[in-house]
Design an enzyme around this catalytic site. Sequence first.
Site, mmCIF file in Angstrom:
data_model
loop_
_atom_site.group_PDB
_atom_site.id
_atom_site.type_symbol
_atom_site.label_atom_id
_atom_site.label_comp_id
_atom_site.label_asym_id
_atom_site.label_seq_id
_atom_site.Cartn_x
_atom_site.Cartn_y
_atom_site.Cartn_z
ATOM 1 N N THR A 135 -50.917 2.805 -14.208
ATOM 2 C CA THR A 135 -51.067 3.073 -15.638
ATOM 3 C C THR A 135 -50.006 2.317 -16.427
ATOM 4 O O THR A 135 -48.825 2.359 -16.082
ATOM 5 C CB THR A 135 -50.927 4.583 -15.905
ATOM 6 O OG1 THR A 135 -51.977 5.265 -15.223
ATOM 7 C CG2 THR A 135 -51.010 4.888 -17.397
ATOM 8 N N CYS A 182 -26.259 -7.168 -9.698
ATOM 9 C CA CYS A 182 -27.225 -6.910 -8.634
ATOM 10 C C CYS A 182 -26.569 -6.960 -7.267
ATOM 11 O O CYS A 182 -27.104 -6.453 -6.296
ATOM 12 C CB CYS A 182 -28.341 -7.939 -8.705
ATOM 13 S SG CYS A 182 -28.900 -8.151 -10.387
ATOM 14 N N GLY A 219 -37.692 -7.252 -19.564
ATOM 15 C CA GLY A 219 -37.505 -6.702 -20.902
ATOM 16 C C GLY A 219 -36.040 -6.492 -21.235
ATOM 17 O O GLY A 219 -35.589 -6.787 -22.332
ATOM 18 N N HIS A 220 -35.260 -6.008 -20.254
ATOM 19 C CA HIS A 220 -33.922 -5.492 -20.583
ATOM 20 C C HIS A 220 -32.842 -6.558 -20.709
ATOM 21 O O HIS A 220 -31.710 -6.249 -21.048
ATOM 22 C CB HIS A 220 -33.497 -4.408 -19.579
ATOM 23 C CG HIS A 220 -33.022 -4.924 -18.256
ATOM 24 N ND1 HIS A 220 -31.695 -4.984 -17.913
ATOM 25 C CD2 HIS A 220 -33.700 -5.394 -17.185
ATOM 26 C CE1 HIS A 220 -31.571 -5.467 -16.686
ATOM 27 N NE2 HIS A 220 -32.773 -5.725 -16.233
ATOM 28 N N ALA A 235 -38.409 -7.857 -13.635
ATOM 29 C CA ALA A 235 -38.397 -9.199 -13.050
ATOM 30 C C ALA A 235 -38.341 -9.169 -11.524
ATOM 31 O O ALA A 235 -38.874 -10.056 -10.866
ATOM 32 C CB ALA A 235 -37.220 -9.995 -13.601
ATOM 33 N N THR A 236 -37.721 -8.143 -10.946
ATOM 34 C CA THR A 236 -37.689 -8.052 -9.479
ATOM 35 C C THR A 236 -39.107 -7.923 -8.935
ATOM 36 O O THR A 236 -39.494 -8.620 -7.991
ATOM 37 C CB THR A 236 -36.823 -6.855 -9.024
ATOM 38 O OG1 THR A 236 -35.459 -7.118 -9.362
ATOM 39 C CG2 THR A 236 -36.932 -6.628 -7.525
#
EC number: 2.8.1.7
Length: 404
Positions: free
Chosen positions: A243, A328, A204-205, A75-76
């Site tokens: 990739t 964060c 995702g996390h 997200a960052t």
Amino acid sequence: MKLPIYLDYSATTPVDPRVAEKMMQFLTLDGTFGNPASRSHRFGWQAEEAVDIARNQIAELVGADPREIVFTSGATESDNLAIKGAANFYQKKGKHIITSKTEHKAVLDTCRQLEREGFEVTYLAPQRNGIIDLNELEAAMRDDTILVSIMHVNNEIGVVQDIATIGEMCRARGIIYHVDATQSVGKLPIDLSQLKVDLMSFSGHKIYGPKGIGALYVRRKPRIRIEAQMHGGGHERGMRSGTLPVHQIVGMGEAYRIAKEEMETEMARLRGLRNRLWNGIKDIEEVYLNGDLEQGAPNILNVSFNYVEGESLIMALKDLAVSSGSACTSASLEPSYVLRALGMNDELAHSSIRFSLGRFTTEEEIDYAIDLVRKSIGRLRDLSPLWEMYKQGVDLNSIEWAHH
């Protein structure tokens, strides 16, 4: 019940065992390990198909077209790509951006960087409960405003902004609207086919997928253009080269698939647990709820315990994994900038704890947490001269402290 108890799901989540199992099939020689950009053989085709399936799973959860999903490292990066990418592409239209003081650092620091590059940024202060006043937002919009970035759910206090109305306001004025949905995706319903949102960041996390993978939604109709920040092979329709990490993408896709299936029942369960936690501690003296239970995400509870130093409380609660502020920014000893933006004084901001619950949180754990918090607050206040003075009716704000 195992100790310590994890109540910091807003910092990260464990990977769901179903997700981990799926990811294992995309790593080794006997699995699908190919490069999805290898077009000349089956290894590449199979990898590409796996990526396509995951892209669809993510799009389905948020009501998007799979072609609108761009994979990033998290997200960052999505926030950086959205804000810098849109600002750079549309800077001939104007150089004014609007955001809020309680955004994630990935948004705030990106805006600060753009200020150094000649853009002008308006930082809106939220109301006392953390919600942005939409009249203030409207008043801040100018002819040269090209981008508004207001998050969906705040990572520290859990308040939910009205992204539907903000989207309507932006669309009516031809302003691009970016939403950081890191904390809301899979927890609150999001339907991008209905929302007037142009760019949306995902991770995702935070939703039982792996770390190191995220996505950016980039609207196709009306088409939103962004300038790539990462250059190379032109992957992801030229917006993000590199990739594709198939195993991580598959993991994120599976996590989003599970979230779609289980979101409704899981959120009702978590709301019940969060309310149980709050009801268990709200009658402690001088305890304050930060944010808004009604307009809040079902899994986050941020509470200040006056006359208790936050760091000492965290040490006392060593059997609970909780945080003061967000992971964060918790490397700094500054009080939470989010709580400061709500108008809270340093002392109260320093005494705040964020409890964030998740898929593996149980009722037994919540009851243990309530008991531990009540005992710890009592013990720490017994040791506190400030608490003693407060109980004697001394106005602590009027005291002049000697500088030795």
